[in-house]
Enzyme design. Sequence first.
Site, PDB file in Angstrom:
ATOM      1  N   ARG A 142       0.823  -1.198   0.000  1.00 44.27           N
ATOM      2  CA  ARG A 142       0.000   0.000   0.000  1.00 44.27           C
ATOM      3  C   ARG A 142       0.869   1.265   0.000  1.00 44.27           C
ATOM      4  NH1 ARG A 142      -1.846   0.921   4.330  1.00 44.27           N
ATOM      5  NH2 ARG A 142      -0.981  -0.750   5.593  1.00 44.27           N
ATOM      6  N   LYS A 287      -8.664  -2.211   0.991  1.00 43.32           N
ATOM      7  CA  LYS A 287      -8.587  -1.318   2.141  1.00 43.32           C
ATOM      8  C   LYS A 287      -9.367  -0.030   1.908  1.00 43.32           C
ATOM      9  CE  LYS A 287      -6.233  -3.921   4.896  1.00 43.32           C
ATOM     10  NZ  LYS A 287      -6.962  -4.587   6.014  1.00 43.32           N
ATOM     11  N   HIS A 306     -10.670  -3.776  12.512  1.00 42.17           N
ATOM     12  CA  HIS A 306      -9.582  -4.385  11.736  1.00 42.17           C
ATOM     13  C   HIS A 306      -9.130  -5.594  12.533  1.00 42.17           C
ATOM     14  CE1 HIS A 306      -5.323  -4.292   9.910  1.00 42.17           C
ATOM     15  NE2 HIS A 306      -6.166  -4.799   9.038  1.00 42.17           N
ATOM     16  N   SER A 324      -0.514  -6.335   9.806  1.00 43.81           N
ATOM     17  CA  SER A 324       0.137  -7.387   9.031  1.00 43.81           C
ATOM     18  C   SER A 324       1.403  -7.852   9.739  1.00 43.81           C
ATOM     19  CB  SER A 324       0.491  -6.874   7.638  1.00 43.81           C
ATOM     20  OG  SER A 324      -0.661  -6.505   6.933  1.00 43.81           O
ATOM     21  N   LYS A 328      -2.416 -12.189  12.966  1.00 46.06           N
ATOM     22  CA  LYS A 328      -3.874 -12.098  12.981  1.00 46.06           C
ATOM     23  C   LYS A 328      -4.526 -13.147  12.089  1.00 46.06           C
ATOM     24  CE  LYS A 328      -5.413  -8.277  11.280  1.00 46.06           C
ATOM     25  NZ  LYS A 328      -5.899  -8.654   9.941  1.00 46.06           N
ATOM     26  N   THR A 329      -4.054 -13.265  10.851  1.00 49.66           N
ATOM     27  CA  THR A 329      -4.631 -14.241   9.926  1.00 49.66           C
ATOM     28  C   THR A 329      -4.342 -15.657  10.382  1.00 49.66           C
ATOM     29  OG1 THR A 329      -4.453 -12.717   8.057  1.00 49.66           O
ATOM     30  CG2 THR A 329      -4.617 -15.057   7.544  1.00 49.66           C
ATOM     31  N   ASP A 343      -9.929 -10.555   8.712  1.00 49.70           N
ATOM     32  CA  ASP A 343      -9.370  -9.198   8.642  1.00 49.70           C
ATOM     33  C   ASP A 343     -10.325  -8.063   8.991  1.00 49.70           C
ATOM     34  OD1 ASP A 343      -7.044  -7.599   8.052  1.00 49.70           O
ATOM     35  OD2 ASP A 343      -8.021  -6.976   6.210  1.00 49.70           O
ATOM     36  N   ARG A 408       1.388 -12.306  -1.415  1.00 52.73           N
ATOM     37  CA  ARG A 408       0.031 -12.442  -0.870  1.00 52.73           C
ATOM     38  C   ARG A 408      -0.791 -13.457  -1.649  1.00 52.73           C
ATOM     39  NH1 ARG A 408      -1.888  -9.495   3.826  1.00 52.73           N
ATOM     40  NH2 ARG A 408      -0.333  -7.865   4.208  1.00 52.73           N
TER      41      ARG A 408
END
Length: 635
Positions: A142, A287, A306, A324, A328-329, A343, A408
Site C-alpha cells: 500500500r 482497504k 480491523h 500485518s 492475525k490471519t 481481517d 500475498r
Amino acid sequence: MASLVGISVAAPHALAAPCAASSKDGSSLEAQSRVLKGGARLAHAKVARPSQRRSHSKTCVAAFDPTTHSRESTRAGDALEKVKNIPDFAPDDIFVAKLKPQEVLRNLSVAELYEQAIAQEEGNFIVSTGALATLSGQKTGRSPKDKRVVKERNHAEDLWWGKGSPNYEMDEYTFMVNRERAIDYLNTVGKVYVQDMLLGWDPKLQIKVRIVCARAYHALFMHNMCIRPTQEQLDNFGEPVFTIYNAGHFPVNRLSKFMTSTTSVDMDLNRMEMVILGTEYAGEMKKGLFSLMNYLMPKQGVLSLHSGANEGKNGDVSLFFGLSGTGKTTLSTDPHRLLIGDDEHTWSDDGVANIEGGCYAKCINLSREKEPDIYNAIRFGAVLENVVFDAHTRVVDYDDGSITENTRASYPIEYIPNAKIPCTAGHATNVILLTCDAFGVLPPVSKLTLEQAMYHFISGYTAKVAGTEMGITEPEATFSACFGAAFLMWHPYKYAKLLADRMKRHGTTAWLVNTGWTGGSYGVGSRMSIKSTRAIIDAIHDGSLLKEEFVTTPVFGLQVPTKCNGVPTDVLQPETLWPDKAKYQETLEKLGALFVKNFTKFEEFDIGGETTRIPDEVLAAGPAVTKQQLARALR
C-alpha cells in the site's frame, strides 16, 4: 475482434513502442519491466527458457492523447477550469466524465477471468495448484501517504484530520480532475471489467459496491475479497452505494494540487466514489472499501474492526486485532474453531459479522506444515501476488522474497474448510490485541482492564513488517491507532469508546498478546515461537488462563499469569530471559516513554467544532513514566 472460447474479445492493444509512464521515483515503467524480468525474476519464474522471455513492457498502455477527447469532455474541462475557485464547488453533470469503453465485461465467472488474465495480460500464469499468479507492478504494498479524502462541508466535521490522521485532504475540484483522468484511461484501454459485489454479512448493514477496472487480475481479486451476490441479487442489483474506478496503471498528474507523487488513492464521500491512479497493488481496493465501512458503521453506532474472528464449539467468539505480520490471519484461522473472517468485521447489537467474502493472507515462508488451511486454500480461483515459481513445474517457492516480502494470496473464505457461512456470530467473549514488540520487553500475554484495553487499542503498538509498505525492509517499531490507523476515518477514541461499550455490555475479557521478540530486542533476541503463542490462545479459549494467578509488571502495570499450559514459565516473564537486567529496565522505560509520547496526539481532539478530551482514567491506564524517565528515554 478475436474469439476466445466462444467469447467476443477485443484484440490486444497494439503499441509501436513500450509506454514510459512516470513512476513515483521518476523511473519509467519500461525500466520497471526490466527489473521484473531480469534474471530469476522473469515473469516471477526462477528459470526461464529463451522462448519464454517476453517483455513486460508490451503490456503498457500508451499515454492518453488529449486530442482524442470528445467535445463533451473538452467542454467539461473548460468549465471545470472556470469554476475551480468557487467555494463549495459541486460539479453537475456537465463536469462528470462518462465511462464509455469499447467493451465492458461484467460479472465474469472465475474461469472467464482466468481466460482474460492469461490472454490479455503478460505476466499472469497458472501455477501447479491451479491458482493464478500475477504481478502488481512497481507497487508491491500500500501507499498510505497517497490516500486522500475530499474535505467538504457534508462530512468534514465527522472525519479525523491533522496530526496523526491518515486522511490527507483534497478538494472536490482536484478529485474531479483525477476522476476525469481515470475515466479517460479506462475509455482508452479497449476493455473494462465491472464487478458488482456486496460488503457485510450482517443483512441489516450490507451495502452494494461496484468495481470498474482495466485488469482481469483486479476483477478476480475483488471477486474473491467481496461477498459474491447470488444470480438473483445480480439480476436486481440496481445502482451501487459505492463505486471504485481503478486506473492504477496510469499515473496521476504530479503537478495537480495536493499531489505529492504519481500515485493517488482518492475517496469522495459525497459522490461515494474512489479513484485509483498510479498503483496496481490490489490491496488498495480492499482497504479503500474498509475505510468506507470505517466511516459508515460508526455513524450508525456499529463498531467496525480491523480484526480476525473465530468461534468455538460452545459459541464463544474471539476477536483478533493486529496489523500485518502480527499473526492475525494465522491465529484466527484455527482448525479447531470456525472462522468468521481474517481481517475486517463489524460488532453490532446483533453480534459480530465479517465485512468481506474472502481472505488475504501473507505467503512469505508459507508451508503446509505450519499453516495447512491457508496453504491448501491456494488453488483454482485464488490469486497469488508477486510470488516466484519454477518456470517448468510452476511450483511456487514461498520462501523466495526476491520480488517482495509482501507476497500475498487472495481466496474466497469458503476455501477454508471450517469457515462459518454465513460469516456471522454472537458477541465477543475475548478481545485479543496482537502486537509485534520489536523491543522484546512486553510479556507474551497479559490481561487488560477495560481502561487498559482502550489505551492499548488506541495506541496500536506493533512493528512494521518487511514488505507491508513501500520502503520497509525490516521490522520497525511503530504505533498504529486501533491496529489499523491507515484505514480510520473518525478519531480513534470513537472506535475505542464503541469497543469499551460493547465489552462492558457483554462481559468481554481483553488480552494483550505479544508475538514479537523475547530475550532481547530485534537483532539480539528471538521471535516468540508460534507453538507458545498457540498454547496461549488455546488457554484463553478454554478459560484456563483466566483462572491462573496474575502478577503486575513494572512500568506498564500489566497483569501477567504466573503459568500457562504449554508455555515455559520463564517465557511468561520477559526480564528473566534478558542476560543484561539493567538493559532490560532501560529498554522497558524507553518503550513506556514512546507510548506516552505517542498518546499525546490523541489526548485532545475536535469533533464538530468542539474540543474533547480523553477521560483521565484511560490516560492513567498507560505506562507509568516519570518526566525524568521520559526525557532520558527520548534523548
